[in-house]
Design an enzyme around this catalytic site. Sequence first.
Site, PDB file in Angstrom:
ATOM      1  N   ASP A 114       0.835  -1.193   0.000  1.00  0.00           N
ATOM      2  CA  ASP A 114       0.000   0.000   0.000  1.00  0.00           C
ATOM      3  C   ASP A 114       0.875   1.249   0.000  1.00  0.00           C
ATOM      4  OD1 ASP A 114      -2.179  -1.660   0.120  1.00  0.00           O
ATOM      5  OD2 ASP A 114      -2.545  -1.364   2.263  1.00  0.00           O
ATOM      6  N   LYS A 115       0.353   2.320  -0.533  1.00  0.00           N
ATOM      7  CA  LYS A 115       1.111   3.569  -0.660  1.00  0.00           C
ATOM      8  C   LYS A 115       1.749   4.027   0.651  1.00  0.00           C
ATOM      9  CE  LYS A 115       0.692   8.199  -2.699  1.00  0.00           C
ATOM     10  NZ  LYS A 115      -0.196   9.115  -3.470  1.00  0.00           N
TER      11      LYS A 115
END
Length: 234
Positions: free
Chosen positions: A60-61
């Site tokens: 995830d970012k």
Amino acid sequence: MTLEVLHVDNHVLAVAKPAGLPVVPDASGDESLLDRAREWVRREFQKPGNVFLGVVHRLDKPVSGVLLFARTSKSAARLSEQFRENLIEKVYWAVVEAKPSGSKGSFAPAGTLEDWLKKDAIKGMVEVVPPETEGAKQALLHYNVKAEHDGLVLVEILPQTGRTHQLRVQLSSRARPIYGDAKYGSPFSLGTGIGLHARSLTFLHPIQKEPITLKADVPKTWRGRFAHLLKRVG
């Protein structure tokens, strides 16, 4: 921008992903880790034209840590199969909030968490749902509490499945939101990241067939904010 390379050969490139950087281009238009890695390969190996890098898994970012790319299509296929068949050992470190007094949900010093998850496309979030829910997918992880200090807990996690937002949702559903993860209930901030770090990755080299274990140091933001926790785990 620089790229922290953990391992590189003719078939594989492993890097330490910074928090806040998307793995692949997204709607934000920001530079992606894939863009940065391709440029590094182009310069390092003097490759003209397009550079092939296969994306075999993602983080995830806001998550930091070890991320693997394939440098050939054959390696991409073999590594993707390892991820798909859960043959790769992934170890995460998560900093979570201590369980609030009177909250529901058990969280022993060590154990296994099993849930059924479903993504809400409208909210852009994942929720814990009953097993019989249409479209629900099983999520399984093992964990061990490594350190506690001042209302925070450092947990080591070995996921057995790779569902979207899995670790974030499973911890949050037990009143242990990951530090800085506002999407899943944390009131704190950690800049562009959250308190979730892909600490290590063990995989079988796609060509040489030998096991490789790679580790990524925690981000600089952790070293100040979570210094007492990190000191207790060395």
